[in-house]
Design a protein around this motif. Structure first.
Motif, PDB file in Angstrom:
ATOM      1  N   MET A  67       2.106 -34.445   4.305  1.00  0.00           N
ATOM      2  CA  MET A  67       1.914 -33.295   3.428  1.00  0.00           C
ATOM      3  C   MET A  67       1.240 -32.196   4.222  1.00  0.00           C
ATOM      4  O   MET A  67       0.096 -31.844   4.000  1.00  0.00           O
ATOM      5  N   THR A 117      -0.246 -28.921   2.743  1.00  0.00           N
ATOM      6  CA  THR A 117      -1.349 -28.994   1.797  1.00  0.00           C
ATOM      7  C   THR A 117      -2.604 -29.562   2.465  1.00  0.00           C
ATOM      8  O   THR A 117      -3.438 -30.175   1.821  1.00  0.00           O
ATOM      9  N   THR A 177      -6.160 -30.166   3.780  1.00  0.00           N
ATOM     10  CA  THR A 177      -7.456 -29.732   3.272  1.00  0.00           C
ATOM     11  C   THR A 177      -8.445 -29.536   4.416  1.00  0.00           C
ATOM     12  O   THR A 177      -9.620 -29.267   4.188  1.00  0.00           O
ATOM     13  N   THR A 183      -0.183 -24.928  -1.613  1.00  0.00           N
ATOM     14  CA  THR A 183      -0.470 -26.251  -2.164  1.00  0.00           C
ATOM     15  C   THR A 183       0.038 -26.350  -3.606  1.00  0.00           C
ATOM     16  O   THR A 183       0.649 -27.347  -4.001  1.00  0.00           O
ATOM     17  N   VAL A 191       1.064 -38.361  -8.716  1.00  0.00           N
ATOM     18  CA  VAL A 191       0.816 -38.812  -7.342  1.00  0.00           C
ATOM     19  C   VAL A 191      -0.549 -39.498  -7.321  1.00  0.00           C
ATOM     20  O   VAL A 191      -1.419 -39.184  -8.125  1.00  0.00           O
ATOM     21  N   THR A 202      -3.018 -39.333  -5.379  1.00  0.00           N
ATOM     22  CA  THR A 202      -3.983 -38.683  -4.487  1.00  0.00           C
ATOM     23  C   THR A 202      -5.439 -38.807  -4.922  1.00  0.00           C
ATOM     24  O   THR A 202      -6.315 -39.057  -4.099  1.00  0.00           O
ATOM     25  N   LEU A 203      -5.721 -38.598  -6.178  1.00  0.00           N
ATOM     26  CA  LEU A 203      -7.124 -38.578  -6.622  1.00  0.00           C
ATOM     27  C   LEU A 203      -7.498 -39.838  -7.418  1.00  0.00           C
ATOM     28  O   LEU A 203      -8.438 -39.824  -8.213  1.00  0.00           O
ATOM     29  N   LYS A 204      -6.812 -40.914  -7.152  1.00  0.00           N
ATOM     30  CA  LYS A 204      -7.135 -42.167  -7.839  1.00  0.00           C
ATOM     31  C   LYS A 204      -8.594 -42.553  -7.550  1.00  0.00           C
ATOM     32  O   LYS A 204      -9.039 -42.508  -6.404  1.00  0.00           O
ATOM     33  N   LEU A 213      -2.716 -36.138 -10.825  1.00  0.00           N
ATOM     34  CA  LEU A 213      -3.217 -36.519  -9.499  1.00  0.00           C
ATOM     35  C   LEU A 213      -3.870 -37.906  -9.541  1.00  0.00           C
ATOM     36  O   LEU A 213      -4.492 -38.332  -8.572  1.00  0.00           O
ATOM     37  N   TYR A 248      -7.268 -30.784  -5.967  1.00  0.00           N
ATOM     38  CA  TYR A 248      -6.916 -31.445  -4.717  1.00  0.00           C
ATOM     39  C   TYR A 248      -7.730 -30.911  -3.531  1.00  0.00           C
ATOM     40  O   TYR A 248      -8.347 -31.665  -2.773  1.00  0.00           O
ATOM     41  N   MET A 258     -10.661 -33.384  -1.955  1.00  0.00           N
ATOM     42  CA  MET A 258     -10.185 -34.144  -0.790  1.00  0.00           C
ATOM     43  C   MET A 258     -10.709 -33.597   0.539  1.00  0.00           C
ATOM     44  O   MET A 258     -10.376 -34.136   1.584  1.00  0.00           O
TER      45      MET A 258
END
Lengths: 319, 319, 319
Positions: free
Chosen positions: A1, A4, A6, A31, A46, A48-50, A76, A306, A310
């Motif tokens: 990615m 996007t 960070t 992003t 997605v 990503t922020l689990k 997310l 995000y 992150m």
């Protein structure tokens, strides 16, 4: 990615658009474009922020903005926690500071706050080590609205420089107007304001905008017009002599839009008072971006969560 | 999962039971049976709807039905979003159409709607490309309640043909009664209605039912009796001269049930006014299916979400 | 996960701390310590309770406690369902028994209940086969608060025996006080109570505590002081002649704390009335454990959900 990344995101909090450089703003938009695409897939999620916790603390009611953040968080894979409202004992029994420290002690990764006091988000940001996202504070700022508005315009325009946008309505009491003026002028847009004198903010002469009191003049040659919601309670406060008179002069109509550029766009942050600040026909016409704004809202808020949650420096925030 | 195939599910929306063929209804019940079993496992969750967004838009309060849909969605791994209620700015500041378009712009896969206006669900279905599930609209229809009632009866009866069910109480103002009459008569059940004249709907003579004004006669030989909740505010409206008199004549009692078949069942959609429309003893007796209805509710709503959100044609709905 | 074994957990429900042996309490604390650590990780989530349904049924409002349980549930990957509040039709239209049976029929694994009636949690526990967690019932008990208070003290003290804690304020109407006295005395803490006579409970002479009416005496030599929230509506009830007089005599101040042990700790269950029952300086001072209590709350509630929902006997509960 790749797009996007960070790696370069330097901000713990999103308090106002003034803190963002142009490069950071465009990176945030890139992003958001990525997430915009995810939102149309059959599986809109997605991982990503689990395992991240996002608190939605709305001391002022706002189903629209809260739902948008809630969707952004869940898509997310973050866990979201809604609180606030008049029934909240957190709100009733405590100072904002104690409420904030209490929330912080539960170890959230971000607190999204909507509050009637200008500066509430900054107050929290200075005291808490989690990320604070300002979802509207008093008359001060509404950065996520301005970012989604600009993102929506970029989808149409490609670029900002040389475009002209008119903001129409109650500028004085509008955090949406303040944040949009701030962001769009920085991005190179020529911004015009149009309002009755009683609804212009004190000190507007120092803003980098043109000010109009005639709707048709303000719209002439514009690439887009953004109508603001008229808070009908302003009338009780004596700022509007007569609603019918207001609408006659400041309601955006198809007739007024003939003065704008061909294919000029119409925006509104919602919820609309159809027939008061915007004619119903325009709201539903091809040039209306009003629903695009809502769709962009989820994507832009996904990008905001995000980027803030992150960033690699984040681990160092906590003691 | 052979028995829960969605290959043939032709409906974008669930607006009323009248749209369902008998074969579709039975297929939905088979799917619900599968989920009924999942709901008793230690891990009550399947990943089927992961990444789907289900909006629970309850403009009329209904904790019971909303929680049932919330469980149904989450047990299928969908994300759920609750909104509505008197505090909702979405509801206050906007027309239903604008609220609906706003929700739609956030790209949900389904909107479950409870609304005080008959036709609200259909209004949305015609304008939005996501699935609309009617969770009760005015006095018009409550299809998920009728489906869970019929599913609950099938668990007991095995089949519908030749059975007799009495619906008792305020038929006139009951979407539950309307949807149940519609569905159960189509499935082959002999339906009887029993109510005081003022609580019978206009035009009931054209319905495919038998109408009674005497409780004992209406129950004689019945396989099941469904009591409706008496909206106590009807009394203020002058439709009920006296609550005590009403209960004396129309409250379902053990004595009345002796006229029904041996092992006849008792249903009630909840919440009950014990002692008004149903005697407390019957509500807790062996023949009561009231809690079975609640349990069936989650399974039937899982089946509804599953069938509508997983059908293959779905990808073609979006532009 | 050796230290968090559930092999020996014998309780279906958590109704009051009196049901817990010292060994069980310490085992619960060890489990909470494990989750406390998880709560500071970047990914604050374990899959342990995936597929479990936890209902948060708060008939009395309490954003603080509800959010804490909500976080506890979601960080264990359970699905949580919030209901209650004045707008809940479940609460309005039904007896507690019918509400409980309705919830049970939806097959939750646990119901967390906050209710204004003493005994509400036990009432549910006797009738339902899912786990009931008492989140505060009337003036009776608030076991999770007492457990998180004791857990917070253990983090500081290492052990309980020989320590002295003063509980200060409205003991009579406080379930927090009752549960803390019960638990802390069992763990070996010397508990003192200090309150005006009108705010001492009937029968306090039989409690295993020392009772004081002078703040400074009650604090002398204490290892910690726990302030209770003063319900300001007590004044209207005639139990407090004058708020200023109350604060002059019973507000915990730095001056009073000089009588306590060096490094003595201060606790408060929140939300605080700063300047009424606790001085603002103390609330923010180094010795304040008030935010530690909030953080412990999530971890202790994770342990409670974990131990009750994962015990092996559980599968036998359902018929």
């Amino acid at each position: 990615m790749n797009e996007t990344s960070t790696a370069s995101w330097p901000h713990k909090d999103l308090l106002d658009v003034s803190q963002l450089s142009v490069a950071e703003t465009l990176h945030l938009f890139d992003t958001a474009s990525y997430f915009q695409e995810i939102n149309t897939r059959p599986v809109k999620k997605v991982p990503t922020l689990k395992g991240k916790s996002v608190v939605l603390f709305f001391a002022e009611p706002s189903t629209r903005t809260k739902t948008s953040f809630d969707m952004a968080g869940k898509r997310l894979s973050a866990d979201t926690f809604s609180l606030g409202g008049s029934s909240s004992s957190l709100v009733k029994g405590e100072s904002l500071k104690d409420t904030a420290l209490t929330l912080q002690a539960m170890n959230p990764d971000a607190i999204v706050i909507r509050h009637s006091s200008s500066g509430a988000a900054q107050f929290l940001a200075e005291r808490l080590d989690c990320s604070i996202v300002n979802a509207g504070d008093g008359w001060h700022a509404h950065p996520t609205q301005a970012l989604l508005d600009a993102f929506t315009l970029r989808e149409q325009w490609g670029e900002f420089r040389g475009k002209t946008l008119t903001i129409l309505g109650d500028i004085a009491h509008s955090r949406v107007a303040r944040s949009n003026v701030n962001l769009l002028t920085k991005l190179g847009v020529n911004v015009r304001l149009c309002a009755p004198r009683t609804l212009l903010p004190v000190g507007v002469q120092t803003w980098p905008v043109e000010v109009f009191s005639d709707l048709h003049e303000s719209v002439a040659g514009a690439d887009a017009v953004m109508c603001l919601r008229l808070q009908l309670e302003r009338q009780a406060a004596g700022l509007l002599p007569d609603l019918r008179e207001y609408s006659r002069r400041f309601c955006l109509t198809p007739d007024a839009m003939t003065r704008a550029k061909k294919n000029a766009k119409v925006l509104h942050p919602g919820p609309m008072n159809r027939g008061v600040e915007i004619s119903s026909v325009l709201a539903d016409a091809d040039g209306s971006l009003i629903l695009n704004q809502v769709a962009s809202g989820v994507a832009v808020r996904m990008a905001i969560l995000y980027l803030h949650l992150m960033r690699p420096e984040r681990s160092g925030d906590k003691q």
